[in-house]
Write a protein that holds these residues in place. Structure first.
Motif, PDB file in Angstrom:
ATOM      1  N   GLN A  98       0.806  -1.033  -0.084  1.00 21.24           N
ATOM      2  CA  GLN A  98       0.016   0.175  -0.035  1.00 21.24           C
ATOM      3  C   GLN A  98       0.740   1.311   0.123  1.00 21.24           C
ATOM      4  N   GLY A  99       2.055   1.193   0.211  1.00 22.47           N
ATOM      5  CA  GLY A  99       3.027   2.199   0.075  1.00 22.47           C
ATOM      6  C   GLY A  99       3.250   2.799   1.585  1.00 22.47           C
ATOM      7  N   VAL A 100       2.645   1.966   2.730  1.00 23.60           N
ATOM      8  CA  VAL A 100       3.015   2.571   4.038  1.00 23.60           C
ATOM      9  C   VAL A 100       3.909   1.649   4.564  1.00 23.60           C
ATOM     10  N   TYR A 101       5.165   2.254   4.202  1.00 29.03           N
ATOM     11  CA  TYR A 101       6.650   1.675   4.565  1.00 29.03           C
ATOM     12  C   TYR A 101       6.639   1.769   6.131  1.00 29.03           C
ATOM     13  N   SER A 102       6.148   2.879   6.484  1.00 31.69           N
ATOM     14  CA  SER A 102       6.498   3.071   7.919  1.00 31.69           C
ATOM     15  C   SER A 102       6.078   1.834   8.835  1.00 31.69           C
ATOM     16  N   HIS A 103       4.983   1.142   8.399  1.00 30.47           N
ATOM     17  CA  HIS A 103       4.665  -0.003   9.131  1.00 30.47           C
ATOM     18  C   HIS A 103       4.670  -1.340   8.572  1.00 30.47           C
ATOM     19  N   CYS A 104       6.030  -1.383   7.976  1.00 33.76           N
ATOM     20  CA  CYS A 104       6.437  -2.600   7.423  1.00 33.76           C
ATOM     21  C   CYS A 104       6.369  -3.932   8.268  1.00 33.76           C
ATOM     22  N   LEU A 105       5.685  -4.750   7.845  1.00 33.92           N
ATOM     23  CA  LEU A 105       5.373  -5.865   8.880  1.00 33.92           C
ATOM     24  C   LEU A 105       6.733  -6.967   8.945  1.00 33.92           C
ATOM     25  N   GLY A 106       7.457  -6.800   7.688  1.00 35.57           N
ATOM     26  CA  GLY A 106       8.777  -7.624   7.673  1.00 35.57           C
ATOM     27  C   GLY A 106       9.893  -6.963   8.509  1.00 35.57           C
ATOM     28  N   SER A 107       9.864  -5.737   8.706  1.00 35.67           N
ATOM     29  CA  SER A 107      10.961  -5.151   9.467  1.00 35.67           C
ATOM     30  C   SER A 107      11.620  -5.882  10.800  1.00 35.67           C
ATOM     31  N   GLU A 108      12.875  -5.824  10.957  1.00 36.42           N
ATOM     32  CA  GLU A 108      13.196  -6.578  11.937  1.00 36.42           C
ATOM     33  C   GLU A 108      13.225  -6.067  13.316  1.00 36.42           C
ATOM     34  N   GLY A 109      12.931  -7.103  14.245  1.00 37.22           N
ATOM     35  CA  GLY A 109      12.599  -6.609  15.634  1.00 37.22           C
ATOM     36  C   GLY A 109      11.458  -6.132  15.895  1.00 37.22           C
ATOM     37  N   THR A 110      10.459  -5.842  15.130  1.00 32.09           N
ATOM     38  CA  THR A 110       9.398  -5.085  15.075  1.00 32.09           C
ATOM     39  C   THR A 110       8.249  -5.818  14.905  1.00 32.09           C
ATOM     40  N   SER A 111       6.965  -5.565  15.116  1.00 28.73           N
ATOM     41  CA  SER A 111       5.623  -5.848  14.718  1.00 28.73           C
ATOM     42  C   SER A 111       4.829  -4.621  13.911  1.00 28.73           C
ATOM     43  N   ASN A 289     -15.437  20.601  12.194  1.00 26.08           N
ATOM     44  CA  ASN A 289     -15.185  19.937  10.819  1.00 26.08           C
ATOM     45  C   ASN A 289     -13.615  20.026  10.667  1.00 26.08           C
ATOM     46  N   ILE A 290     -12.751  20.017  11.425  1.00 28.59           N
ATOM     47  CA  ILE A 290     -11.545  19.906  11.280  1.00 28.59           C
ATOM     48  C   ILE A 290     -10.822  18.556  10.912  1.00 28.59           C
ATOM     49  N   VAL A 291      -9.816  18.434  10.004  1.00 27.25           N
ATOM     50  CA  VAL A 291      -9.284  17.070   9.986  1.00 27.25           C
ATOM     51  C   VAL A 291      -7.771  17.040  10.863  1.00 27.25           C
ATOM     52  N   MET A 292      -7.580  16.136  11.251  1.00 28.79           N
ATOM     53  CA  MET A 292      -6.363  16.075  12.063  1.00 28.79           C
ATOM     54  C   MET A 292      -5.544  14.843  11.667  1.00 28.79           C
ATOM     55  N   SER A 293      -4.086  15.113  11.487  1.00 29.34           N
ATOM     56  CA  SER A 293      -3.537  13.997  11.125  1.00 29.34           C
ATOM     57  C   SER A 293      -2.208  13.948  11.761  1.00 29.34           C
ATOM     58  N   MET A 294      -1.596  12.648  11.888  1.00 27.68           N
ATOM     59  CA  MET A 294      -0.276  12.617  12.339  1.00 27.68           C
ATOM     60  C   MET A 294       0.302  11.130  11.690  1.00 27.68           C
ATOM     61  N   GLY A 295       1.600  11.106  11.997  1.00 29.13           N
ATOM     62  CA  GLY A 295       2.137   9.883  11.495  1.00 29.13           C
ATOM     63  C   GLY A 295       3.873   9.837  11.138  1.00 29.13           C
ATOM     64  N   LEU A 296       4.129   8.694  11.264  1.00 32.29           N
ATOM     65  CA  LEU A 296       5.670   8.333  10.934  1.00 32.29           C
ATOM     66  C   LEU A 296       5.760   8.414   9.372  1.00 32.29           C
ATOM     67  N   VAL A 297       6.844   9.104   8.806  1.00 32.83           N
ATOM     68  CA  VAL A 297       7.272   9.152   7.415  1.00 32.83           C
ATOM     69  C   VAL A 297       7.090   7.903   6.594  1.00 32.83           C
ATOM     70  N   ASN A 298       6.653   7.796   5.531  1.00 34.94           N
ATOM     71  CA  ASN A 298       6.793   6.528   4.621  1.00 34.94           C
ATOM     72  C   ASN A 298       7.901   6.470   3.842  1.00 34.94           C
ATOM     73  N   THR A 299       8.448   7.764   3.512  1.00 33.36           N
ATOM     74  CA  THR A 299       9.590   7.981   2.431  1.00 33.36           C
ATOM     75  C   THR A 299       9.162   7.465   1.133  1.00 33.36           C
ATOM     76  N   ASN A 300       7.905   7.373   0.946  1.00 34.95           N
ATOM     77  CA  ASN A 300       7.400   6.918  -0.477  1.00 34.95           C
ATOM     78  C   ASN A 300       7.411   8.245  -1.649  1.00 34.95           C
ATOM     79  N   THR A 301       7.849   9.244  -1.003  1.00 34.25           N
ATOM     80  CA  THR A 301       8.225  10.445  -1.884  1.00 34.25           C
ATOM     81  C   THR A 301       9.491  10.992  -1.861  1.00 34.25           C
ATOM     82  N   LEU A 302      10.528  10.125  -1.463  1.00 38.09           N
ATOM     83  CA  LEU A 302      11.964  10.402  -1.501  1.00 38.09           C
ATOM     84  C   LEU A 302      12.248  10.314  -2.832  1.00 38.09           C
ATOM     85  N   GLY A 303      12.105   9.274  -3.853  1.00 37.73           N
ATOM     86  CA  GLY A 303      12.401   9.301  -5.123  1.00 37.73           C
ATOM     87  C   GLY A 303      12.065  10.703  -5.822  1.00 37.73           C
ATOM     88  N   THR A 304      10.779  11.369  -5.713  1.00 42.89           N
ATOM     89  CA  THR A 304      10.517  12.217  -6.319  1.00 42.89           C
ATOM     90  C   THR A 304      10.932  13.485  -5.820  1.00 42.89           C
TER      91      THR A 304
END
Length: 351
Positions: A98-111, A289-304
């Motif tokens: 999905q491009g949500v690399y920040s929550h990669c399930l395969g990354s070492e030492g992490t769920s 009616n505000i929208v609130m967001s937060m998160g860990l970067v995915n770096t899926n725009t690094l190439g761009t």
């Protein structure tokens, strides 16, 4: 080799540690050419990130040259100079697809956390580093981009862009306020301009940083120690408030400042790393009616962003305030941790 090792809150040392070794066929070993210090590293040293245990090598940003490759690596070779993404991704799990690399399930030492360098495995503030899932987690450095510039693409530019500007849904004509003009706040300012806002307001307690923010694309500046700071911002928005408020500090006061200036149906994009709870006055906010967001970067725009840097559409050079040798990293931490006095933005350490 030498590395910067965390020994518990407030304790770090540049010391001898074993050289990293390949442990998976998808790994590479990289000799670090340049690295830097992130505000997150300071949060770790304050004890705000308890998952980082004593003995961990810190750092999650940098450019280096590959010295060894695992048997499964086919698109990278010894001698390639690469940008190390602060996020490691297996490329195969459901989140990576999905491009949500920040929550990669395969990354070492992490769920399910893609930020592992200097967090769950040894990081980049070292002479050498092992890079897992290398083909999905590094970008080859083009000749038009220097190692110093590439280092700024590891984390701060994608973070400001993705978590601040894109999560904040900045669009043409918007008025954007960025609370906190440290490196990540400045990265949000620098990349907000790609989306055509009518005004970008830099807000900080440091008048010098507010003024410096104009070099990165801020159209206006407000020093928040003034008792009338909120009224200044409202005056720029016909009294309605800003369309997008980006929090780039990570403390309760600056989060509240965003709530104080965002207009109805606006966006609050939290980028800062918080170590304490914040109050959410939902009894007042539910009707706004505000929208609130937060998160860990995915770096899926690094190439761009890398393409934009290579074409000089984004200039990373102004982010670099100080340069040190890698062996001077303790001095670099001292300068970076006293940014209000030293005027430090990003400090680059080179081998």
């Amino acid at each position: 080799m030498k590395a910067l090792v965390f020994h518990g809150p407030g304790q770090k040392a540049w010391e001898d540690v074993p050289d990293p070794k390949l442990s998976e066929p998808t790994d590479v070993i990289v000799k670090m050419d340049t690295t830097t210090i992130c505000g997150t590293d300071l949060h770790i040293l304050k004890g705000d990130v308890p998952a980082v245990t004593p003995g961990r090598i810190l750092g999650h940003e940098g450019v280096g040259t590959i010295t060894e490759v695992g048997d499964a690596v086919t698109t990278l070779a010894v001698g390639d100079q690469v940008i190390l993404s602060c996020i490691s991704s297996c490329g195969k799990c459901s989140f990576c697809k999905q491009g949500v690399y920040s929550h990669c399930l395969g990354s070492e030492g992490t769920s399910g956390i893609g930020w592992i360098f200097g967090h769950l495995i040894d990081g980049t503030q070292a002479e050498y580093v092992r890079v897992p899932y290398a083909e999905n987690s590094v970008h080859k450095l083009p000749s038009a981009v220097s190692p110093e510039q590439g280092t700024l693409l590891s984390d701060i530019l994608p973070t400001g862009h993705e978590i601040g500007v894109r999560h904040g849904a900045v669009k043409p004509g918007d008025v954007v306020a960025v609370i906190g003009t440290g490196p990540v706040g400045l990265a949000a300012i620098a990349t907000a301009g790609l989306y055509g806002p009518s005004r970008v307001i830099a807000v900080d307690i440091d008048a010098n940083r507010v003024e410096q923010a104009r070099r990165f694309g801020a159209t206006d500046g407000v020093v928040s120690t003034s008792s009338g700071w909120r009224e200044e911002i409202l005056a720029m928005t016909d009294g309605l408030g800003v369309d997008v408020a980006i929090e780039a500090v990570g403390i309760p006061d600056t989060f509240q400042m965003c709530l104080d200036i965002v207009r109805p149906a606006g966006h609050v994009a939290n980028v800062g790393v918080h170590g304490k709870p914040v109050e959410l006055p939902i009894q007042d906010l539910w009707i706004s009616n505000i929208v609130m967001s937060m998160g860990l970067v995915n770096t899926n725009t690094l190439g761009t962003l890398l393409k934009l840097v290579a074409q000089r559409r984004i200039d990373p050079e102004p982010f670099i305030s100080h340069r040190f040798g890698l062996g001077e990293i303790i001095d670099a931490y001292d300068v970076f941790s006293r940014a209000a006095e030293t005027k430090a933005l990003k400090v680059i350490m080179s081998a």
